[in-house]
Write an enzyme that holds these catalytic residues in place. Structure first.
Site, PDB file in Angstrom:
ATOM      1  N   CYS A   1      45.948  39.315  34.416  1.00 23.37           N
ATOM      2  CA  CYS A   1      44.571  38.298  35.646  1.00 23.37           C
ATOM      3  C   CYS A   1      44.856  36.549  34.921  1.00 23.37           C
ATOM      4  CB  CYS A   1      43.203  38.553  35.264  1.00 23.37           C
ATOM      5  SG  CYS A   1      43.530  40.367  36.401  1.00 23.37           S
TER       6      CYS A   1
ATOM      7  N   GLY B   1      39.568  39.636  29.513  1.00 23.83           N
ATOM      8  CA  GLY B   1      40.100  40.320  30.206  1.00 23.83           C
ATOM      9  C   GLY B   1      41.217  41.102  30.549  1.00 23.83           C
ATOM     10  N   CYS B   2      41.631  41.712  31.311  1.00 23.14           N
ATOM     11  CA  CYS B   2      43.096  42.078  31.663  1.00 23.14           C
ATOM     12  C   CYS B   2      43.877  40.648  31.224  1.00 23.14           C
ATOM     13  CB  CYS B   2      43.735  42.520  32.581  1.00 23.14           C
ATOM     14  SG  CYS B   2      44.854  43.483  33.004  1.00 23.14           S
ATOM     15  N   PHE B   3      44.836  40.794  30.270  1.00 30.52           N
ATOM     16  CA  PHE B   3      46.047  39.368  30.533  1.00 30.52           C
ATOM     17  C   PHE B   3      46.959  39.249  31.933  1.00 30.52           C
ATOM     18  CE2 PHE B   3      48.508  42.103  27.405  1.00 30.52           C
ATOM     19  CZ  PHE B   3      48.948  43.005  28.219  1.00 30.52           C
TER      20      PHE B   3
END
Length: 173
Positions: free
Chosen positions: A13, A9-11
């Site tokens: 996070c 997912g979003c890096f």
């Protein structure tokens, strides 16, 4: 030292999780796995390059074994949904492990098979590492530098709580 590249997912996070793990020497946000000759945030988020938001994790295996790195990875993102992590939708957010050494692949496969044996439908892709494009400086250590960012405050604390609960012996104090 070993290095493995993870997409969950979003890096922002995934970076925050692994910056909190003992034995992790560095975490660099970037892009990997696309078909364009370069990558940047705008192009990757636009879905134009085929790249995935990833983190490059450099770790000391005598402090934190690869098995634990992978267990943390699978516990702190959703490896069962294709091209989506929470509100982030698109192929750039897919779950993927890029191994940097052939000796890592059996451990990755064992970890995934263990989860599948538990009835978990893992969709995580596994590939040898290809060219890594480091993300822009504004994306490095993002949550620590932007503690008021609303999305991060929604998405990251539950991941850190899970890390603290399930992997406390590996968490930086």
């Amino acid at each position: 030292m070993q290095t493995i590249i993870l997409g969950g997912g979003c890096f922002w996070c995934t970076e925050s999780v692994f910056l909190s793990v003992k034995g992790v020497e560095s975490v660099i946000s970037g892009y990997m796995g696309g078909n364009a000759v370069s990558a940047n945030y705008e192009a990757v988020c636009g879905g134009d390059t085929g790249h995935i938001e990833v983190i490059k994790v450099k770790f000391n295996e005598s402090t934190v074994p690869l098995e634990v790195i992978l267990d943390v990875f699978f516990a702190t993102h959703d490896p069962t949904t294709m091209d989506r992590q929470a509100n982030d939708v698109g192929s750039q957010y897919r779950s993927v492990v890029f191994y940097t050494d052939e000796t890592q692949k059996p451990t990755v496969d064992r970890t995934i098979n263990k989860l599948r044996d538990m009835g978990i439908n893992i969709v995580t892709e596994v590939h040898p590492a290809v060219e890594f494009y480091q993300a822009e400086d504004t994306h490095q250590d993002f949550f620590n530098r932007n503690p008021g960012q609303a999305y991060c405050n929604f998405a990251i604390p539950p991941k850190l709580a899970k890390l603290r609960k399930e992997f406390s012996q590996y968490m930086v104090s």
